[in-house]
Scaffold this motif. Structure first.
Motif, short mmCIF file in Angstrom:
data_model
loop_
_atom_site.label_atom_id
_atom_site.label_comp_id
_atom_site.label_asym_id
_atom_site.label_seq_id
_atom_site.Cartn_x
_atom_site.Cartn_y
_atom_site.Cartn_z
N VAL A 42 6.90 0.38 5.38
CA VAL A 42 7.17 0.74 4.04
C VAL A 42 6.16 2.29 3.80
CG1 VAL A 42 6.76 0.46 1.59
CG2 VAL A 42 7.92 -1.42 3.03
N LEU A 43 6.75 3.14 3.38
CA LEU A 43 5.82 4.31 2.96
C LEU A 43 5.67 4.34 1.46
CD1 LEU A 43 5.09 7.00 4.36
CD2 LEU A 43 7.33 8.03 3.60
N THR A 44 4.48 4.70 0.99
CA THR A 44 4.02 4.66 -0.17
C THR A 44 2.81 5.88 -0.22
OG1 THR A 44 3.48 3.51 -2.39
CG2 THR A 44 2.23 2.78 -0.32
N ALA A 45 2.13 5.74 -1.50
CA ALA A 45 1.00 6.67 -1.70
C ALA A 45 -0.26 5.95 -1.35
CB ALA A 45 1.04 7.05 -3.18
N ALA A 46 -1.35 6.50 -0.90
CA ALA A 46 -2.38 5.99 -0.22
C ALA A 46 -3.21 5.47 -1.61
CB ALA A 46 -3.29 6.85 0.21
N HIS A 47 -3.38 6.15 -2.62
CA HIS A 47 -4.03 5.54 -3.71
C HIS A 47 -3.54 4.39 -4.43
CE1 HIS A 47 -1.01 7.81 -6.41
NE2 HIS A 47 -1.25 6.68 -7.14
N CYS A 48 -2.49 3.99 -3.96
CA CYS A 48 -1.86 2.59 -4.47
C CYS A 48 -2.73 1.38 -3.75
CB CYS A 48 -0.40 2.52 -3.85
SG CYS A 48 0.60 3.45 -4.95
N LEU A 49 -3.45 1.91 -2.78
CA LEU A 49 -4.15 0.83 -1.84
C LEU A 49 -5.69 0.91 -2.30
CD1 LEU A 49 -2.75 1.22 1.39
CD2 LEU A 49 -1.68 -0.26 -0.43
N PHE A 50 -5.98 1.23 -3.52
CA PHE A 50 -7.35 1.00 -3.97
C PHE A 50 -7.69 0.73 -5.31
CE2 PHE A 50 -7.31 3.95 -0.23
CZ PHE A 50 -8.40 4.26 0.32
N ASP A 51 -8.63 0.11 -5.62
CA ASP A 51 -9.06 -0.29 -6.67
C ASP A 51 -9.79 0.97 -7.29
OD1 ASP A 51 -11.38 -0.92 -8.91
OD2 ASP A 51 -10.03 -2.84 -8.53
N SER A 52 -8.99 1.33 -8.55
CA SER A 52 -9.17 2.75 -9.22
C SER A 52 -10.76 2.56 -9.86
CB SER A 52 -8.41 2.88 -10.50
OG SER A 52 -8.20 1.77 -11.51
N ASP A 53 -11.16 1.52 -10.36
CA ASP A 53 -12.94 1.28 -10.76
C ASP A 53 -13.63 1.60 -9.87
OD1 ASP A 53 -11.79 1.05 -13.62
OD2 ASP A 53 -11.53 -1.15 -13.31
N THR A 54 -13.46 0.61 -8.89
CA THR A 54 -14.66 0.60 -7.84
C THR A 54 -14.34 1.47 -6.48
OG1 THR A 54 -13.35 -1.01 -6.32
CG2 THR A 54 -14.78 -2.07 -8.20
N GLY A 55 -13.20 1.93 -6.37
CA GLY A 55 -12.86 2.97 -5.24
C GLY A 55 -12.78 2.11 -3.98
N VAL A 59 -0.91 9.60 1.58
CA VAL A 59 0.16 8.99 1.95
C VAL A 59 -0.45 7.50 2.57
CG1 VAL A 59 2.16 9.13 3.40
CG2 VAL A 59 1.12 11.21 2.67
N ALA A 60 0.32 6.49 2.56
CA ALA A 60 0.10 5.29 3.50
C ALA A 60 1.26 4.59 4.12
CB ALA A 60 -0.55 4.31 2.30
N LEU A 61 0.89 3.93 5.05
CA LEU A 61 2.01 3.19 5.69
C LEU A 61 1.84 1.66 6.01
CD1 LEU A 61 4.83 4.08 7.01
CD2 LEU A 61 3.70 4.33 9.12
N LEU A 62 2.87 0.92 5.44
CA LEU A 62 2.39 -0.56 5.52
C LEU A 62 3.65 -1.24 6.35
CD1 LEU A 62 2.54 -0.99 1.52
CD2 LEU A 62 0.77 -0.13 2.84
N GLU A 63 2.72 -2.12 7.36
CA GLU A 63 3.53 -2.88 8.28
C GLU A 63 3.93 -4.46 7.43
OE1 GLU A 63 3.35 -3.46 13.02
OE2 GLU A 63 2.06 -4.83 11.66
N SER A 114 4.08 6.29 -8.38
CA SER A 114 3.14 6.52 -7.40
C SER A 114 3.85 6.06 -6.08
CB SER A 114 1.68 5.78 -7.50
OG SER A 114 1.32 6.46 -8.28
N GLY A 115 4.16 6.88 -4.98
CA GLY A 115 4.62 6.42 -3.78
C GLY A 115 6.32 6.41 -3.68
N ALA A 116 6.72 6.88 -4.72
CA ALA A 116 8.19 6.93 -4.78
C ALA A 116 8.60 7.86 -3.82
CB ALA A 116 8.75 7.10 -6.21
#
Length: 272
Positions: free
Chosen positions: A65-78, A127-131, A196-198
């Motif tokens: 699955v292809l998406t945005a990298a920032h979706c995989l981060f906590d916005s407050d803590t990074g 960009v991020a790639l999810l297996e 995000s990631g669309a």
């Protein structure tokens, strides 16, 4: 602050463009509420972040699955989220999905930086790639092919979930590439919080092919634009990362970012 940064980024990328297109040839968003409406788009799905928010993702192989990298981060803590708690809901529509899969491994572009100003370097690597734990073997959920970057003025389209339309995907069949610079695409596609990631598609030859993912939105001269990466080279890097065995360590389980909500922290969307 985020809106100012994104506006400045888009304006800077637009510096070589004489005028913004009128958008007269663009199509409106169409909500894909029924099975007939959504046929062919089931490989676009919602990414659930432990029930606290969502992004959009697209299946580009039975288990990727292809998406945005920032979706995989906590916005407050990074900090990175625990990807094993992320679930892909393929073709999610009105309470049901065509397939449900949790994530086994996840890689983000090695040059992506979560903290700091929103700059061209950050967007082009967003960009991020999810297996997935198990491939999706479903005739209705056909992975999308990917393709080289679109050219300015080329017809593109987007399928996304977003605020106010989180229970069914929406399709915009016609939007435009306004500018392309420093690995970033500035587009006229209609996106919002949760998009995000669309996947951004071209339709050459009649078949949709993914050529970008949505990273952010901004406003230029009073008009909302979307920003995304030129996908081809970043995707090659991500595939190589997975092939090298990267992305297997689960996160420490910090508080999940509410990606589908209106927030102005992290690499999220600016308010329109």
């Amino acid at each position: 602050m985020l809106r100012t940064l994104l506006t400045a980024l888009a304006a800077g990328l637009m510096s070589g463009v004489l005028a913004m297109p009128s958008g007269a040839g663009e199509s409106a968003l169409k909500r894909l509420d029924t099975g007939d409406d959504g046929r062919g788009w089931e490989a676009v799905g919602r990414l659930e972040l432990a029930g606290r928010g969502f992004c959009t993702g697209a299946l580009i192989a039975p288990d990727l699955v292809l998406t945005a990298a920032h979706c995989l981060f906590d916005s407050d803590t990074g900090q990175r989220l625990d990807h094993e708690k992320i679930e892909f809901l393929a073709g999610w529509r009105n309470g049901r999905a065509s397939a449900y899969r949790f994530v086994r491994r996840a890689v983000v572009h090695p040059s992506y930086v979560q903290k700091g100003e929103v700059a061209a370097e950050r967007v082009r690597n967003d960009v991020a790639l999810l297996e997935l734990r198990h491939p999706i073997r479903n005739a209705r959920v056909a992975p999308f092919a990917t393709d080289a970057r679109p050219e300015p003025g080329q017809r593109i389209g987007v399928v996304s979930y977003a605020r106010g339309r989180a229970e069914a995907p929406s399709l915009q069949e016609v939007c435009d590439v306004i500018a392309r610079q420093e690995g970033v695409l500035v587009m006229s596609c209609d996106v919002d919080f949760g998009s995000s990631g669309a996947p951004i598609f071209t339709f050459d030859g009649g078949a949709p092919r993914v050529v970008s993912v949505v990273s952010a939105m901004a406003e230029v001269d009073g008009r909302k634009v979307s920003l995304g990466t030129q996908l081809q080279l970043p995707l090659e890097v991500l595939r190589a990362e997975l092939a090298a065995g990267m992305g297997g360590s689960g996160g420490s389980g910090p508080t999940m970012a509410e990606v589908g909500e209106v927030r102005e922290t992290g690499a999220k969307f600016a308010k329109p």
